[in-house]
Design a protein around this motif. Structure first.
Motif, PDB file in Angstrom:
ATOM      1  N   ARG A  39       5.634   1.756  -4.877  1.00 31.71           N
ATOM      2  CA  ARG A  39       4.198   2.227  -4.371  1.00 31.71           C
ATOM      3  C   ARG A  39       3.902   2.121  -2.969  1.00 31.71           C
ATOM      4  O   ARG A  39       2.905   2.393  -2.465  1.00 31.71           O
ATOM      5  CB  ARG A  39       3.084   1.554  -5.279  1.00 31.71           C
ATOM      6  N   ARG A 188      -6.005   1.964   3.859  1.00 31.82           N
ATOM      7  CA  ARG A 188      -5.217   2.138   2.433  1.00 31.82           C
ATOM      8  C   ARG A 188      -4.366   1.112   1.965  1.00 31.82           C
ATOM      9  O   ARG A 188      -3.627   0.233   2.549  1.00 31.82           O
ATOM     10  CB  ARG A 188      -4.263   3.444   3.062  1.00 31.82           C
ATOM     11  N   TYR A 190      -2.122   1.499  -0.492  1.00 33.91           N
ATOM     12  CA  TYR A 190      -0.659   2.200  -0.444  1.00 33.91           C
ATOM     13  C   TYR A 190      -0.132   3.250   0.352  1.00 33.91           C
ATOM     14  O   TYR A 190      -1.229   3.873   1.008  1.00 33.91           O
ATOM     15  CB  TYR A 190      -0.419   2.798  -2.165  1.00 33.91           C
ATOM     16  N   GLY A 191       1.135   3.299   0.220  1.00 37.48           N
ATOM     17  CA  GLY A 191       1.460   4.423   1.613  1.00 37.48           C
ATOM     18  C   GLY A 191       1.203   5.833   0.902  1.00 37.48           C
ATOM     19  O   GLY A 191       1.046   5.966  -0.237  1.00 37.48           O
ATOM     20  N   GLU A 192       1.253   6.702   1.972  1.00 34.91           N
ATOM     21  CA  GLU A 192       0.876   8.235   1.628  1.00 34.91           C
ATOM     22  C   GLU A 192       1.861   8.760   0.665  1.00 34.91           C
ATOM     23  O   GLU A 192       1.426   9.725   0.203  1.00 34.91           O
ATOM     24  CB  GLU A 192       1.129   8.971   3.152  1.00 34.91           C
ATOM     25  N   ASP A 193       2.932   8.332   0.440  1.00 36.77           N
ATOM     26  CA  ASP A 193       4.010   8.871  -0.523  1.00 36.77           C
ATOM     27  C   ASP A 193       3.785   8.356  -1.571  1.00 36.77           C
ATOM     28  O   ASP A 193       4.758   8.649  -2.720  1.00 36.77           O
ATOM     29  CB  ASP A 193       5.255   8.900   0.008  1.00 36.77           C
ATOM     30  N   GLU A 195       2.549   7.427  -5.591  1.00 37.95           N
ATOM     31  CA  GLU A 195       2.119   8.128  -6.718  1.00 37.95           C
ATOM     32  C   GLU A 195       1.141   7.366  -7.775  1.00 37.95           C
ATOM     33  O   GLU A 195       1.243   6.354  -7.537  1.00 37.95           O
ATOM     34  CB  GLU A 195       3.302   8.623  -7.533  1.00 37.95           C
ATOM     35  N   ARG A 199      -3.124   6.105  -6.101  1.00 33.06           N
ATOM     36  CA  ARG A 199      -2.422   6.100  -5.205  1.00 33.06           C
ATOM     37  C   ARG A 199      -3.136   6.276  -3.625  1.00 33.06           C
ATOM     38  O   ARG A 199      -3.001   5.876  -2.634  1.00 33.06           O
ATOM     39  CB  ARG A 199      -1.526   7.305  -5.027  1.00 33.06           C
ATOM     40  N   ASN A 200      -4.503   6.788  -3.787  1.00 26.30           N
ATOM     41  CA  ASN A 200      -5.546   6.905  -2.811  1.00 26.30           C
ATOM     42  C   ASN A 200      -6.423   5.819  -2.530  1.00 26.30           C
ATOM     43  O   ASN A 200      -7.428   5.787  -1.788  1.00 26.30           O
ATOM     44  CB  ASN A 200      -6.404   8.124  -2.783  1.00 26.30           C
ATOM     45  N   THR A 202      -8.437   2.375  -1.548  1.00 19.49           N
ATOM     46  CA  THR A 202      -8.744   1.775  -0.252  1.00 19.49           C
ATOM     47  C   THR A 202      -9.115   0.349  -0.488  1.00 19.49           C
ATOM     48  O   THR A 202      -9.793  -0.038  -1.584  1.00 19.49           O
ATOM     49  CB  THR A 202      -9.477   2.568   0.674  1.00 19.49           C
TER      50      THR A 202
END
Length: 211
Positions: A39, A188, A190-193, A195, A199-200, A202
């Motif tokens: 993740r 954030r 998790y990283g932007e990639d 899933e 995943r979004n 904060t």
């Protein structure tokens, strides 16, 4: 039948210390690969950096240390020594393998941390103040083990911050002059990639100093 690997939704659904120990007992060995790496888990590194940038120094207590990801980040920033505490002995066993901790302490923060008062010059916590885990009621136990002037960097899931009563708790600590210099940068998790449903998500990193 292959046993399902736990994930963040399982962790968020925890409701008792016993359930937490059971979940992490089965997840400890695969946690770094199946969760943190898969993740692009950013929070341990961001928490460690917030602590170091505030001027935090050792000895540090890593609260809810898990497999030691925040400890590794602190070591990379040359913040030492660091001790780890967690409710899961299995997660602490994995943390020890990383060879970044001076000591590990198995503890349920709802009961307390079995160390003398004012043992630490700093406290960090990444990923522990979140759904199904800990709320602000354990803050006094954490403050107890810190020295006057100690810096803290405690990540709090942003949604949990609102629903868990952290704003009220920190306001009470500020008004009571237990803490000072509170800031709450949002990051954030998790990283932007990444899933998945979360995943979004904060977190707010509560950075403050004990009076």
């Amino acid at each position: 039948m292959t046993e399902k690997t736990p994930d963040v939704s399982d962790a968020y659904a925890l409701d008792t210390p016993k359930a937490a120990r059971q979940l992490y007992a089965g997840w400890a060995k695969s946690y770094d690969d199946s969760f943190a790496n898969a993740r692009a888990y950013l929070l341990p590194d961001l928490t460690a950096r917030a602590f170091a940038q505030a001027g935090g120094c050792g000895p540090v207590l890593d609260v809810g240390a898990g497999t030691g990801l925040c400890g590794v980040a602190l070591s990379g920033l040359r913040v030492t020594p660091v001790d780890a505490t967690d409710i899961s002995p299995d997660m602490l066993a994995q943390a020890l393998r990383k060879d970044v901790y001076r000591d590990v302490i198995e503890a349920d923060l709802n009961v307390g941390i079995p160390v003398p008062r004012q043992s630490y010059a700093g406290v960090v916590s990444s990923g522990t103040f979140t759904h199904g885990h800990l709320g602000p009621e354990v803050l006094p136990a954490i403050l107890r083990v810190a020295r006057s002037g100690a810096w803290f960097a405690l990540s709090v899931n942003a949604a949990h911050y609102e629903e868990g009563g952290f704003a009220t708790a920190f306001d009470r600590l500020l008004r009571g002059q237990w803490i000072t210099n509170l800031s709450l940068p949002e990051v954030r998790i998790y990283g932007e990639d990444a899933e998945g449903a979360h995943r979004n998500d904060t977190a707010l990193i509560a950075v403050f100093q004990k009076v």
